[in-house]
Design a protein around this motif. Structure first.
Motif, PDB file in Angstrom:
ATOM      1  N   ASP A   1       9.735   5.944 -23.682  1.00 26.88           N
ATOM      2  CA  ASP A   1       8.888   4.821 -23.284  1.00 26.88           C
ATOM      3  C   ASP A   1       7.464   5.068 -23.763  1.00 26.88           C
ATOM      4  N   GLU A   2       6.704   3.991 -23.894  1.00 32.01           N
ATOM      5  CA  GLU A   2       5.325   4.119 -24.350  1.00 32.01           C
ATOM      6  C   GLU A   2       4.341   3.820 -23.224  1.00 32.01           C
ATOM      7  N   THR A   3       3.212   4.495 -23.273  1.00 31.56           N
ATOM      8  CA  THR A   3       2.135   4.242 -22.318  1.00 31.56           C
ATOM      9  C   THR A   3       0.814   4.273 -23.077  1.00 31.56           C
ATOM     10  N   VAL A   4      -0.065   3.321 -22.772  1.00 36.13           N
ATOM     11  CA  VAL A   4      -1.312   3.144 -23.505  1.00 36.13           C
ATOM     12  C   VAL A   4      -2.484   3.547 -22.618  1.00 36.13           C
ATOM     13  N   MET A   5      -3.429   4.288 -23.206  1.00 32.54           N
ATOM     14  CA  MET A   5      -4.609   4.734 -22.464  1.00 32.54           C
ATOM     15  C   MET A   5      -5.751   4.987 -23.433  1.00 32.54           C
ATOM     16  N   ALA A   6      -6.946   5.175 -22.905  1.00 30.83           N
ATOM     17  CA  ALA A   6      -8.095   5.545 -23.739  1.00 30.83           C
ATOM     18  C   ALA A   6      -7.936   6.989 -24.200  1.00 30.83           C
ATOM     19  N   ASP A   7      -8.637   7.341 -25.267  1.00 36.96           N
ATOM     20  CA  ASP A   7      -8.495   8.691 -25.812  1.00 36.96           C
ATOM     21  C   ASP A   7      -9.351   9.722 -25.067  1.00 36.96           C
ATOM     22  N   GLU A   8     -10.329   9.265 -24.290  1.00 37.88           N
ATOM     23  CA  GLU A   8     -11.127  10.183 -23.466  1.00 37.88           C
ATOM     24  C   GLU A   8     -11.277   9.545 -22.090  1.00 37.88           C
ATOM     25  N   THR A   9     -10.344   9.909 -21.221  1.00 37.52           N
ATOM     26  CA  THR A   9     -10.310   9.332 -19.887  1.00 37.52           C
ATOM     27  C   THR A   9      -9.719  10.376 -18.949  1.00 37.52           C
ATOM     28  N   PHE A  10      -9.385  10.011 -17.737  1.00 39.14           N
ATOM     29  CA  PHE A  10      -8.879  10.989 -16.769  1.00 39.14           C
ATOM     30  C   PHE A  10      -7.606  11.637 -17.302  1.00 39.14           C
ATOM     31  N   SER A  11      -7.613  12.946 -17.373  1.00 39.78           N
ATOM     32  CA  SER A  11      -6.557  13.688 -18.075  1.00 39.78           C
ATOM     33  C   SER A  11      -5.176  13.547 -17.454  1.00 39.78           C
ATOM     34  N   GLN A  12      -5.105  13.201 -16.173  1.00 35.83           N
ATOM     35  CA  GLN A  12      -3.807  13.183 -15.499  1.00 35.83           C
ATOM     36  C   GLN A  12      -2.914  12.031 -15.931  1.00 35.83           C
ATOM     37  N   TYR A  13      -3.487  10.996 -16.535  1.00 34.21           N
ATOM     38  CA  TYR A  13      -2.628   9.933 -17.077  1.00 34.21           C
ATOM     39  C   TYR A  13      -1.741  10.524 -18.179  1.00 34.21           C
ATOM     40  N   LYS A  14      -2.363  11.175 -19.119  1.00 39.81           N
ATOM     41  CA  LYS A  14      -1.636  11.763 -20.250  1.00 39.81           C
ATOM     42  C   LYS A  14      -0.720  12.888 -19.786  1.00 39.81           C
ATOM     43  N   HIS A  15      -1.234  13.722 -18.907  1.00 39.62           N
ATOM     44  CA  HIS A  15      -0.474  14.884 -18.437  1.00 39.62           C
ATOM     45  C   HIS A  15       0.855  14.461 -17.813  1.00 39.62           C
ATOM     46  N   ASN A  16       0.804  13.484 -16.923  1.00 34.42           N
ATOM     47  CA  ASN A  16       2.032  13.061 -16.245  1.00 34.42           C
ATOM     48  C   ASN A  16       2.966  12.287 -17.167  1.00 34.42           C
ATOM     49  N   ALA A  17       2.401  11.560 -18.121  1.00 32.82           N
ATOM     50  CA  ALA A  17       3.245  10.881 -19.106  1.00 32.82           C
ATOM     51  C   ALA A  17       3.971  11.899 -19.973  1.00 32.82           C
TER      52      ALA A  17
ATOM     53  N   ILE B   1       0.832  -1.206   0.000  1.00 33.74           N
ATOM     54  CA  ILE B   1       0.000   0.000   0.000  1.00 33.74           C
ATOM     55  C   ILE B   1       0.862   1.250   0.000  1.00 33.74           C
ATOM     56  N   ILE B   2       0.445   2.249  -0.788  1.00 36.12           N
ATOM     57  CA  ILE B   2       1.103   3.550  -0.783  1.00 36.12           C
ATOM     58  C   ILE B   2       0.027   4.630  -0.808  1.00 36.12           C
ATOM     59  N   PHE B   3       0.254   5.708  -0.048  1.00 40.38           N
ATOM     60  CA  PHE B   3      -0.704   6.810   0.024  1.00 40.38           C
ATOM     61  C   PHE B   3      -0.148   8.049  -0.654  1.00 40.38           C
ATOM     62  N   GLY B   4      -1.083   8.880  -1.109  1.00 38.35           N
ATOM     63  CA  GLY B   4      -0.673  10.111  -1.767  1.00 38.35           C
ATOM     64  C   GLY B   4      -1.686  11.213  -1.570  1.00 38.35           C
ATOM     65  N   THR B   5      -1.333  12.389  -2.064  1.00 37.17           N
ATOM     66  CA  THR B   5      -2.216  13.551  -1.997  1.00 37.17           C
ATOM     67  C   THR B   5      -3.307  13.386  -3.049  1.00 37.17           C
ATOM     68  N   GLY B   6      -4.271  12.542  -2.746  1.00 34.98           N
ATOM     69  CA  GLY B   6      -5.261  12.134  -3.724  1.00 34.98           C
ATOM     70  C   GLY B   6      -4.669  11.075  -4.641  1.00 34.98           C
ATOM     71  N   SER B   7      -5.519  10.366  -5.364  1.00 36.16           N
ATOM     72  CA  SER B   7      -4.994   9.345  -6.267  1.00 36.16           C
ATOM     73  C   SER B   7      -4.215   9.975  -7.418  1.00 36.16           C
ATOM     74  N   SER B   8      -4.434  11.271  -7.675  1.00 40.58           N
ATOM     75  CA  SER B   8      -3.637  11.948  -8.708  1.00 40.58           C
ATOM     76  C   SER B   8      -2.159  11.961  -8.343  1.00 40.58           C
ATOM     77  N   ASP B   9      -1.845  11.986  -7.055  1.00 39.06           N
ATOM     78  CA  ASP B   9      -0.451  11.919  -6.607  1.00 39.06           C
ATOM     79  C   ASP B   9       0.137  10.542  -6.899  1.00 39.06           C
ATOM     80  N   ILE B  10      -0.676   9.507  -6.763  1.00 38.46           N
ATOM     81  CA  ILE B  10      -0.220   8.157  -7.088  1.00 38.46           C
ATOM     82  C   ILE B  10       0.058   8.045  -8.582  1.00 38.46           C
ATOM     83  N   ILE B  11      -0.791   8.664  -9.391  1.00 34.61           N
ATOM     84  CA  ILE B  11      -0.581   8.679 -10.839  1.00 34.61           C
ATOM     85  C   ILE B  11       0.745   9.346 -11.170  1.00 34.61           C
ATOM     86  N   LEU B  12       1.015  10.475 -10.531  1.00 38.87           N
ATOM     87  CA  LEU B  12       2.288  11.167 -10.728  1.00 38.87           C
ATOM     88  C   LEU B  12       3.464  10.261 -10.365  1.00 38.87           C
ATOM     89  N   MET B  13       3.358   9.581  -9.232  1.00 40.02           N
ATOM     90  CA  MET B  13       4.451   8.711  -8.792  1.00 40.02           C
ATOM     91  C   MET B  13       4.667   7.553  -9.757  1.00 40.02           C
TER      92      MET B  13
END
Length: 365
Positions: free
Chosen positions: A106-122, A84-96
């Motif tokens: 490196d490549e990362t795969v995601m949907a084209d309309e989903t939570f914006s922070q996946y793309k932002h942090n990548a 388990i790891i905690f963060g400042t909201g789950s957006s902090d976990i995404i950043l980590m």
């Protein structure tokens, strides 16, 4: 001073417009915010008592390891503390996660309309982003699987998906996980999972024993109603969590967040109440959209994405003038708005305002 060249084009995250701003700008006495998927029923009284009890300790640093909260989550979900790891909201976990696993190229795969922070942090990590179109508003897992290469490090699956509210079933998810290469980490974002009461919906935490390359994200911001305290968490394989802890900022959760989250975790009655109220709200909104002849995606979180058949930015502004804040401007759904489920009174006022907006647009032609 010039920043890194790969970040100069990035947009600043735009949260739902604050109620206070709308009141001040438009001179309104009442404004209803249905833009940020917050819990309209507040938060647990047990959390409130825990916060009050902790106020005397604000001058001292929190437990950097969130020991007591970690133990409570571990016990509730039958996992080990080192998972388990905690963060400042789950957006902090995404950043980590992005910081831990993505290097330039490196490549990362995601949907084209989903939570914006996946793309932002990548993008911040200068990774190559592979976006796969949603299919009827839902993750197209076979198409996402086909995009995985030997350069893929992370795959993001938001379930229920934000903003469309759709879900993938356990059967669909496990068929996908069975085929994902073992050296590719799948991030299953379950921020809204506590709202779902649907047969066949997967519990990601129960899948962790079989899939070592899976990490599950959850949050106390949504159904638990602790959005302002900013506390979320990830559960995964111990090795993944250890790597993330190596880049985690110290004291990244607060004392008040930790004690409130721990108390909330024990209040099952509050969660059951909120889930029932939310389901009733979705049924009401869906029936009203049917009456108005508007299509919408099946909703499983605490929001509905509806097609107004008008430019969403225009609908947003028109609703704003009537004291209702929703979320517009989706890249692939330009006539859709996302509306959070409110209290019964808030839902009724939203529908009344939306109906007026549609009527006004019809008059204008």
């Amino acid at each position: 001073m010039q920043p890194k060249s790969n970040i100069v084009h990035l947009p600043v995250y735009q949260p739902g417009k604050p109620v206070e701003d709308v009141k001040r700008e438009l001179g309104l006495d009442e404004v209803i915010k249905l833009a940020s998927n917050e819990n309209p029923f507040g938060y647990s009284e047990q959390a409130k008592a825990a916060i009050i009890n902790e106020l005397g300790e604000i001058s001292t640093y929190p437990d950097g390891a969130s020991f007591e909260l970690t133990a409570a989550v571990a016990e509730k979900y039958g996992v080990e503390s080192n998972q388990i790891i905690f963060g400042t909201g789950s957006s902090d976990i995404i950043l980590m996660l992005a910081r831990t696993y993505l290097a330039p190229g490196d490549e990362t795969v995601m949907a084209d309309e989903t939570f914006s922070q996946y793309k932002h942090n990548a993008e911040i990590e200068n990774a190559r982003i592979i976006e796969v179109p949603l299919k009827d508003g839902k993750h197209d897992l076979p198409a996402m699987l086909a995009k995985i290469t030997d350069r893929t490090k992370l795959v993001w699956v938001c379930n229920p998906n934000n903003p469309t509210g759709t879900i993938v079933t356990e059967e669909e998810l496990t068929a996908f996980l069975d085929q994902v290469p073992k050296d590719v980490l799948v991030v299953l974002d379950e921020a809204y999972c506590e709202f779902v009461d649907e047969p066949g919906f997967p519990d990601g935490i129960k899948l962790l024993k079989k899939y070592r390359n899976l990490i599950v994200l959850r949050t106390f911001s949504k159904i638990y109603g602790l959005a302002s305290l900013r506390i979320g968490y990830g559960i995964g394989h111990a090795d993944v969590i250890q790597y993330m802890n190596q880049i985690r900022e110290p004291f990244n959760t607060t004392r008040l967040g930790q004690v409130a989250a721990k108390a909330s975790l024990a209040d099952d009655d509050f969660i059951t109440f909120c889930r029932k109220q939310n389901r009733a709200g979705i049924e009401y909104l869906s029936s009203q959209f049917d009456r108005l002849g508007l299509s919408y995606f099946p909703a499983y979180g605490n929001f509905v994405m509806v097609d107004t058949k008008l430019p969403s930015a225009d609908v947003f502004q028109s609703l704003l003038r009537k004291g209702i804040i929703v979320r517009p401007r989706w890249t692939y759904y330009p006539t859709h708005i996302r509306v959070s489920v409110g209290t019964p009174e808030q839902n009724e006022k939203f529908i009344a305002a939306l109906e007026l907006v549609l009527q006004e647009a019809a008059v204008r032609g």
